[in-house]
Design a protein around this motif. Sequence first.
Motif, mmCIF file in Angstrom:
data_model
loop_
_atom_site.group_PDB
_atom_site.id
_atom_site.type_symbol
_atom_site.label_atom_id
_atom_site.label_comp_id
_atom_site.label_asym_id
_atom_site.label_seq_id
_atom_site.Cartn_x
_atom_site.Cartn_y
_atom_site.Cartn_z
ATOM 1 N N PRO A 21 0.819 -1.219 0.000
ATOM 2 C CA PRO A 21 0.000 0.000 0.000
ATOM 3 C C PRO A 21 0.854 1.271 0.000
ATOM 4 N N TYR A 22 0.218 2.374 -0.434
ATOM 5 C CA TYR A 22 0.894 3.666 -0.498
ATOM 6 C C TYR A 22 0.304 4.577 0.565
ATOM 7 N N GLU A 23 1.152 5.405 1.133
ATOM 8 C CA GLU A 23 0.675 6.337 2.160
ATOM 9 C C GLU A 23 0.389 7.700 1.526
ATOM 10 N N GLU A 24 1.427 8.457 1.223
ATOM 11 C CA GLU A 24 1.240 9.795 0.677
ATOM 12 C C GLU A 24 1.433 9.845 -0.829
ATOM 13 N N GLY A 25 2.318 9.001 -1.348
ATOM 14 C CA GLY A 25 2.678 9.130 -2.749
ATOM 15 C C GLY A 25 2.611 7.833 -3.516
ATOM 16 N N TYR A 26 2.369 7.974 -4.822
ATOM 17 C CA TYR A 26 2.356 6.824 -5.728
ATOM 18 C C TYR A 26 3.608 6.873 -6.593
ATOM 19 N N PRO A 27 4.389 5.789 -6.668
ATOM 20 C CA PRO A 27 5.610 5.787 -7.475
ATOM 21 C C PRO A 27 5.337 5.417 -8.936
ATOM 22 N N ALA A 28 5.258 6.427 -9.790
ATOM 23 C CA ALA A 28 5.090 6.168 -11.224
ATOM 24 C C ALA A 28 6.420 5.692 -11.784
ATOM 25 N N VAL A 29 6.364 4.719 -12.701
ATOM 26 C CA VAL A 29 7.574 4.086 -13.206
ATOM 27 C C VAL A 29 7.738 4.361 -14.705
ATOM 28 N N LEU A 30 8.900 4.895 -15.080
ATOM 29 C CA LEU A 30 9.224 5.118 -16.487
ATOM 30 C C LEU A 30 9.711 3.814 -17.121
ATOM 31 N N ASP A 31 9.880 3.817 -18.429
ATOM 32 C CA ASP A 31 10.285 2.603 -19.155
ATOM 33 C C ASP A 31 11.594 2.020 -18.635
ATOM 34 N N ASP A 32 12.522 2.886 -18.233
ATOM 35 C CA ASP A 32 13.827 2.398 -17.783
ATOM 36 C C ASP A 32 13.861 2.062 -16.299
ATOM 37 N N GLY A 33 12.686 2.080 -15.648
ATOM 38 C CA GLY A 33 12.603 1.714 -14.246
ATOM 39 C C GLY A 33 12.700 2.879 -13.277
ATOM 40 N N ARG A 34 13.141 4.046 -13.733
ATOM 41 C CA ARG A 34 13.215 5.198 -12.843
ATOM 42 C C ARG A 34 11.812 5.583 -12.364
ATOM 43 N N GLN A 35 11.749 6.220 -11.212
ATOM 44 C CA GLN A 35 10.468 6.501 -10.587
ATOM 45 C C GLN A 35 10.280 7.992 -10.308
ATOM 46 N N ILE A 36 9.033 8.433 -10.416
ATOM 47 C CA ILE A 36 8.642 9.788 -10.053
ATOM 48 C C ILE A 36 7.503 9.660 -9.052
ATOM 49 N N ARG A 37 7.675 10.261 -7.872
ATOM 50 C CA ARG A 37 6.669 10.116 -6.831
ATOM 51 C C ARG A 37 5.586 11.170 -6.994
ATOM 52 N N LEU A 38 4.334 10.712 -7.101
ATOM 53 C CA LEU A 38 3.188 11.585 -7.326
ATOM 54 C C LEU A 38 2.300 11.615 -6.083
ATOM 55 N N PRO A 39 1.701 12.769 -5.757
ATOM 56 C CA PRO A 39 0.766 12.818 -4.639
ATOM 57 C C PRO A 39 -0.530 12.096 -4.992
ATOM 58 N N ILE A 40 -1.191 11.560 -3.982
ATOM 59 C CA ILE A 40 -2.475 10.879 -4.172
ATOM 60 C C ILE A 40 -3.592 11.822 -3.754
ATOM 61 N N ARG A 41 -4.548 12.031 -4.643
ATOM 62 C CA ARG A 41 -5.681 12.913 -4.367
ATOM 63 C C ARG A 41 -6.912 12.050 -4.101
ATOM 64 N N ALA A 42 -7.536 12.212 -2.949
ATOM 65 C CA ALA A 42 -8.771 11.490 -2.644
ATOM 66 C C ALA A 42 -9.913 12.058 -3.473
ATOM 67 N N LEU A 43 -10.753 11.181 -4.008
ATOM 68 C CA LEU A 43 -11.933 11.607 -4.748
ATOM 69 C C LEU A 43 -13.055 11.973 -3.778
ATOM 70 N N ALA A 44 -14.160 12.459 -4.320
ATOM 71 C CA ALA A 44 -15.241 12.982 -3.482
ATOM 72 C C ALA A 44 -15.806 11.951 -2.516
ATOM 73 N N ASP A 45 -15.795 10.667 -2.898
ATOM 74 C CA ASP A 45 -16.366 9.644 -2.012
ATOM 75 C C ASP A 45 -15.464 9.314 -0.830
ATOM 76 N N GLY A 46 -14.223 9.794 -0.846
ATOM 77 C CA GLY A 46 -13.302 9.571 0.254
ATOM 78 C C GLY A 46 -12.668 8.199 0.287
ATOM 79 N N HIS A 47 -13.170 7.286 -0.522
ATOM 80 C CA HIS A 47 -12.678 5.903 -0.526
ATOM 81 C C HIS A 47 -11.790 5.595 -1.730
ATOM 82 N N HIS A 48 -11.856 6.436 -2.728
ATOM 83 C CA HIS A 48 -11.053 6.208 -3.927
ATOM 84 C C HIS A 48 -10.174 7.423 -4.184
ATOM 85 N N GLY A 49 -9.107 7.201 -4.917
ATOM 86 C CA GLY A 49 -8.183 8.280 -5.193
ATOM 87 C C GLY A 49 -7.430 8.065 -6.488
ATOM 88 N N LEU A 50 -6.704 9.097 -6.903
ATOM 89 C CA LEU A 50 -5.916 9.070 -8.124
ATOM 90 C C LEU A 50 -4.555 9.703 -7.864
#
Length: 226
Positions: A21-50
């Motif tokens: 599971p992820y706490e604050e950030g989601y690790p997006a992965v590029l083709d070469d394996g490098r990662q960029i950490r993105l913030p997670i935004r909760a959607l209006a229902d509070g149970h889902h996020g992006l």
Amino acid sequence: MEPHEFWQEVHAPDTFDTGGPYEEGYPAVLDDGRQIRLPIRALADGHHGLASLIINQASFTVQDALSHELARHLAPLRPDIIVGLPTLGLTLAAQVARKLGHSRYVPLGTSRKFWYDDKLSISISSITTPDQAKRLYIDPRMLPLVENRRVVLVDDVVSSGTSMRAGLDLLSCCGIEPIALAVAMVQTSIWKSRLEGWPERLISAFSTPRLEKTEKGWMPISESEH
């Protein structure tokens, strides 16, 4: 992490666990394996996020990595001109064009200039600004740059597909069908229904899933679950 610290660094492969599971950030992965950490935004229902990407708040290092990745994939297609979608897509489109060795790009816009032609405009909204319906325009003076050319339409993110659909419809009004679409981030798969026939021609630097909040943190939801 503090909010302003996200999307500022390109991390080495395997810096973050990609399984959740992820706490604050989601690790997006590029083709070469490098990662960029993105913030997670909760959607209006509070149970889902992006996972979120605001590219004009990203560091130049991150912008450079993403535009380089897209240009690498686009170069074999030999595009003549890059067309950028407002607002955040313009930041990416300009850099992709430069990486391809182009001297300019064509920005679409939502601000109507007095010389614009209303017939060359389309209604547009986005998932992040659903209550702000606007019109998307192309400057008529830019038409010679895109007519009978190999065009790629660029945005920062494809999520619902609404903005990209508007861009395609506007270019269609000009008699133009792009050879490809390009985005930094593909966000879930909802967009596919609005862009039927285009998924195989869409190029991205990385993709992110829909997330669900659990007792342990945010977990990705598989395609079959949403």
